[in-house]
Structures are given as C-alpha cells and as structure tokens.
Design a protein around this motif. Structure first.
Motif, short mmCIF file in Angstrom:
data_model
loop_
_atom_site.label_atom_id
_atom_site.label_comp_id
_atom_site.label_asym_id
_atom_site.label_seq_id
_atom_site.Cartn_x
_atom_site.Cartn_y
_atom_site.Cartn_z
N PRO A 1 1.25 -4.00 -2.14
CA PRO A 1 1.20 -4.51 -3.48
C PRO A 1 2.57 -4.45 -4.30
O PRO A 1 3.42 -3.20 -3.91
CB PRO A 1 0.24 -3.78 -4.50
CG PRO A 1 -0.72 -3.38 -3.34
CD PRO A 1 0.19 -2.99 -2.26
N SER A 2 3.14 -5.01 -5.10
CA SER A 2 4.28 -5.04 -5.94
C SER A 2 4.47 -3.80 -6.44
O SER A 2 3.37 -3.25 -7.22
CB SER A 2 4.53 -6.36 -6.79
OG SER A 2 5.77 -6.03 -7.56
N GLY A 3 5.66 -3.24 -6.51
CA GLY A 3 5.69 -1.82 -7.10
C GLY A 3 5.36 -0.67 -6.39
O GLY A 3 5.39 0.48 -7.01
N ARG A 4 4.91 -1.04 -5.17
CA ARG A 4 4.51 0.35 -4.38
C ARG A 4 5.25 0.51 -3.28
O ARG A 4 6.22 -0.31 -2.61
CB ARG A 4 2.85 -0.03 -3.76
CG ARG A 4 1.88 -0.36 -4.75
CD ARG A 4 1.46 0.66 -5.72
NE ARG A 4 0.58 1.53 -4.55
CZ ARG A 4 -0.18 2.44 -5.00
NH1 ARG A 4 -0.47 2.92 -6.36
NH2 ARG A 4 -0.84 3.24 -3.93
#
Length: 648
Positions: A38-41
């Motif tokens: 996921p985005s930001g991970r």
C-alpha cells in the motif's frame, strides 16, 4: 531457528549488495519479487514464503487465531554495517582487523532508543501486545486481525507438504516512516523447520555403544576373516580418534589455543557436561580443564522440550565441547545454550555471544535445509553474523550430513545457515591417521553400506546403498560472495542453472565420517536403568565444525589477534600447500572401504551383531576433486596452516 519453527539438530536481507573498496560485494540472499504494498508503506522483503501460492491457498486464517512475531530492527546504518563487516574481514582492505568493541558496535550500528520506541508505538497502535524488546527486536503477540492491520497483509492458510500452515497473502510492510528502522518481521508464517545437530550416530537418550573389532589407527587391524572389498582385505573402522591424532593430522604443532575463547551454541544443556568433559580429557590424554576454563551461559527457562527432543541435544553438546578441547586444549570454552531448537531461541544464543563478546570463534553444529529457509529469518541471522564480524567474531557452521539432500528431501539443495555468505561452512572428510599419528590421507565423506551375507562369504548388494555424506552444493538464494570469485568454478557456482554465480558450500573441511570418527564420552541411560558415563565413536559435520573451530583457535593464538570472519583469509590461502587437497581417490583409482561391526540393539551383543562394509568417498552426486569442490571446499588444514596466521 525460525519463529514458530524449529531447526534440525545437525548436522546447517538487504535488497542491494553492499559496495566495498575495490568494488567487492558480499553475497546476500536473493529477494523474491515483492508484491505491491500500500501507498506510504515500506515493503519487508521476503516475508511472503515462496510456497504461499494461489494454488495452495486454503482461504483466510480465522481472525481469532494467535500470532507470535518478532520485528527485527535494522539499526542505525544497515548498509554501512554490511560494508564494514566485509572490510574488516578482508586481508586486502585497509580496514582489515580494525574491529570494534561490542559497545562501539552498538553505538555505531545498533538500534536507537528512538527507533525502538517508534516501532513499539506502531505495533501497539495496531492492537498487538509487546512481549519483549531489546536492541535486536521487538516481540509481539496478538490475534490475526491485529497482525494483518500492523503489517498490511491478510493471513491465509496454505497447503505445504501435505499439511496446512499460515502465511501472508502478500509481502508484509511497515509504515514508510519506519523504513530505516525495521529490518524484517518473522512469525507471520508458522511452517515448522526442525533444527538438528549434524551427527549420524545416536545421542544420549538411550545409551549407545560401538562393538568391536576396532582399529586403533587407520589400518592397524585388518578384517582378514571377512570377504574382500575392491579386491583386497579392508581394515576395521577405528575405535575413534582422539585429540592427539587430530592435532597431528591438522598440523597443530606446539599451539594449544592459549588466550583464545571458543563459544559453542546448541539447544538446551546437558546437566553432566562439565563432569563428562573432565572425565573424557583425563581418560584420553587431553589436558585437564583448569578452573574456569569451561563455563556455561543458560537461559532463564527452556521451552519446546518435548518437540525438540531436548535430551537428544546432549550428545551434540558433548561432541562439540570435547572436540574443541581435544584440538585446542588451552582454549577457554563457553557453552551458550538456546532455550529451544526454535529460531528465536537459537538467535538469542548467538546474539548473547555478540552482545557480550563472549568469544572470537563460535562453533555451531546445527542447521536446516535451504528450502525451509525464508528471507526474513535469513536476514535476522545475517544481521547477527555481520555484527559479529565487525567485532572480530567468526561463526562456523556444519554443512550437513545428507550430501546433496536428494535422498532425504527429493531435491538437490544445501543447508542453512551454512549457506550464509557471512559464515564459514565446514564440510567433511573420511580421515586416515596411521601409526605414530601420521597423516595418511583423506577422502570426501560419503558412505555406501553393504551388509555381510548370511553365509559370511560375500557382501549383499555390494557396494550397497548410500547412507550419509558431507553436505554441500550451490545455494539457490545467496549470491556468490567476493571471496569465492576466481576459486569456485562456474560449473559449481552456476550449477542451479542460474545466469548469476551463487554461493557454494562448504568453505573448508575436516574429519566427519563416523567410520573414521571421534571418540566421545557422555553420561547415558542404559536399558537396565543405569545412568553412567561411557564412550563411543561419532561423526558427522557436527564433528568437523568444532574441529575447525579448534584449529582456528590455534591459528588465532599464532596471530596474537582475532581472525574474525575467516572466509576471506581461508580463500586467500587457496591452492597452497597449507591445505590438504582432498579427493575421493587419494590412493589412485581403487576405491577404499572399512569393515564395521555394530550391536543390533546399539548397546550390547544380546541382540546380535551386524557386520557391514562401508565404502568411502561416495557422497551422493557430490565429488571431492582436485581444487575447490562442494564436499571439502578448499580442503583441510595441513602442516603450516596454523603457523601461517602468525606471518601477518
């Protein structure tokens, strides 16, 4: 050695290569292509096992199921750690030998309090309970739902080897802000892996004894009444070599390991070890232990006692301790017991050595097959090995006792952690020590067994079936480290069909064949209930590893300074007279064999005797040849090897 998984008693990662001076790179485990996160991970590469496939998917794991996991910490400078660990170990580097103390290592490369606090806060916010933490990891417990929230992946059940285990559906991840703080997470999958010590004869639960006749040295007692093998009468197996014979074979000279400390890690701890070791030394011509020369570091509690067959590890401990002392009689020995044969507990034992710099040399006679290794756990082990290298600590691991592993697993593969680019993998030989403690020859360890026919006039099915042999071969996951370049032939380095050169093991070798094995002493339980000390012959690369650790203790004494991670120095001596270049046919084309008589019940003649002939130098598909090979590595230490470390 894996979280919620166990290592077999034996015998045996960064996403980029660390760049070193001179563009040297140390091999690391190859990461499988990671699923999108996921985005930001930040992806925790290698946390989805290769066996967790769509075809094997059995559906979601119940949210209420319990998960125990460890989040390993990357520390202040993970890339810098790898680079410095390689540089201080490389004789051609300007940083060679510039080791750090344990405190300096922690200050420069260890996790900060801020990192630990941030990781702890993240895990708690997901609903996990923190069950412990130190400079290496934060351990947590909770239900599946909390684990899925923390690591942004679902957990499903998958079929593996006829059973069902839990694993992540996709690569686990951490919050992007913690990308530099988190190395990996272990325990999201719960497939078991049993660590065994690499030995081929029984441990101390039920008693074990060898029957005679024996040879006192190789060839001293010829089996004249038994059938010929390969056109000649063969000698009986030796009763078991002792320290004097091994020291002579591997060129100990006047060195004794004085001033050097060797650590030994195994699971559990024999309650009679100190007493057994002293008795063995006195009975077999070794030096008596001085006060404080042998010590033990034990965990507060043990676990998995039944699952790991705790008593079965006592024989391994006896072999390791007595073999090190036999080869290096003045070296101090510290035995560091793991709380179980599970990955977390064995890692804890190794980390105790590193965090407290308990020793410069660490002997480890346990491992698992590479197919059971996962990149997350490999990364945790490698981090420990690199921290040790920075401090001048070298780790020695048995290469395994099942040759190419095909007969046992159906797949050609190597053992782990021996496959790590940061450890010295120790292979095995059959050793012939002659009259007057003279070195006669060695073959690669690999044994065929044929039993005596009922009429006593022939060997049934001669030369017989494969029984065991030194582990070795080419890793499928770890790239070739710099020290193997130009030494390991491409026929081996690319043996798996890879376009890239891969890590090949072993690195070095010593006696392992139980038919030319070591005499060990141990308190055992006999069928009549008597608990008493006795001695028997034993082998396996569980013997080879402590023998090489003892030889390295002698070499460090000669050097007057820690050797540390030894592989660059070991390979720098390749092709010189400092090694016995071991082959499967040291005496020409004729095959070699020994006769052996065993108690059928393993204890006495009441159950009858079993007579067999054991052919030497037949290690599955592996072959000991001139030059580097995947049975004995660069060879075995010869006269001058130990002293050569004093010339630098």
């Amino acid at each position: 050695m894996r979280t919620s998984r166990t290592r077999r008693r034996a015998v045996s990662m960064a996403a980029t290569l660390p760049l070193l001076a001179g563009a040297l790179a140390l091999g690391i485990p190859s990461a499988h292509a990671a699923d999108p996160v996921p985005s930001g991970r930040a992806a925790l590469t290698g946390t989805k096992p290769t066996w967790a496939t769509g075809a094997a998917d059995q559906g979601a794991t119940a949210d209420s199921n319990k998960v125990d996991a460890r989040v390993y910490l990357a520390g202040r400078d993970a890339k810098g750690l790898a680079a410095y660990a390689a540089a201080v170990s490389d004789p051609s580097s300007a940083s060679y030998g510039k080791f750090l103390s344990a405190a300096q290592t922690q200050q420069r490369f260890g996790a900060t309090e801020e990192q630990i606090a941030a990781v702890t806060s993240w895990l708690k916010s997901a609903g996990l309970t923190v069950t412990g933490s130190n400079q290496h990891y934060v351990s947590v417990s909770g239900d599946v739902a909390a684990a899925e929230k923390a690591f942004a992946t679902q957990l499903h059940n998958y079929r593996k080897g006829g059973r069902t285990y839990r694993a992540p559906v996709r690569t686990a991840s951490a919050p992007g802000a913690l990308a530099d703080a988190v190395l990996t997470v272990t325990g999201l999958d719960n497939a078991p892996h049993k660590a065994t010590h690499h030995e081929t004869l029984p441990g101390p639960g039920p008693a074990f004894k060898n029957s005679g006749p024996f040879s006192t040295y190789y060839g001293s007692n010829i089996a004249t009444t038994l059938p010929d093998a390969y056109g000649t009468k063969v000698p009986y197996a030796v009763k078991g070599y002792t320290g004097k014979q091994l020291r002579a074979a591997y060129g100990a000279g006047g060195y004794t390991g004085k001033g050097v400390t060797v650590a030994i890690t195994d699971a559990y701890a024999s309650p009679t070890m100190a007493k057994d070791a002293q008795r063995y030394a006195l009975r077999n011509g070794d030096k008596s232990y001085k006060h404080g020369q042998y010590s033990e570091v034990k965990p507060a509690d043990y676990n998995s006692v039944e699952a790991c067959d705790a008593a079965g590890w006592y024989g391994e401990e006896s072999l390791d301790v007595e073999a090190v002392h036999a080869v290096a009689p003045d070296a101090d020995i510290v035995y560091v017991a793991g709380a179980s044969c599970n990955d977390p507990d064995l890692l804890d034992a190794l980390n105790k050595v590193v965090d407290n710099h308990l020793a410069d040399i660490v002997s480890n006679s346990w491992g698992d097959i590479e197919a059971n290794e996962t990149p997350d756990v490999a990364a945790a082990y490698d981090q420990t090995f690199k921290l040790g290298a920075v401090e001048g600590i070298g780790f020695y691991f048995s290469s395994g006792d099942d040759g190419d592993e095909v007969a046992k697993t159906g797949k050609k593969q190597v053992d782990t952690p021996a496959n790590s680019a940061w450890v010295t993998a120790v292979g095995g030989t059959s050793l012939a020590v002659g009259k007057g403690d003279t070195y006669k020859f060695e073959t690669g360890w690999g044994t065929l067994k044929a039993s005596l026919a009922a009429d006593g006039k022939s060997w049934t099915g001669f030369p017989g079936a494969y029984t065991s042999g030194a582990g070795g071969g080419t890793s499928a996951t770890v790239k070739q480290p710099f020290y193997q370049r130009g030494v390991v032939p491409d026929a081996l380095a690319k043996a798996n069909g890879s376009s890239s050169r891969m890590r090949t093991i072993p690195d070095i070798a010593a006696v392992a064949d139980p038919n030319t094995g070591f005499l060990v002493g141990q308190t055992q339980t006999f069928p009549d209930g008597a608990v008493k000390y006795d001695e028997y012959r034993i082998g396996g690369t569980s013997l080879a590893a402590p023998v090489i650790a003892g030889v390295q203790a002698l070499a460090q004494q000669a050097r007057h300074f820690p050797i540390g991670f030894a592989n660059p120095s070991i390979y720098a001596r390749y092709g010189s007279p400092l090694y016995h270049d071991v082959t499967d046919h040291p005496l020409g084309a004729r095959d070699l064999a020994v006769a052996r008589v065993d108690f059928v019940n393993g204890v006495d003649a009441s159950g009858g005797l079993a007579t067999s002939v054991r052919t030497l130098g037949k290690d599955s598909s592996l072959h000991a040849v001139r030059g580097y090979d995947d049975v004995t590595g660069v060879g075995t230490p010869a006269r001058g090897y130990v002293a050569s470390y004093g010339r630098h």
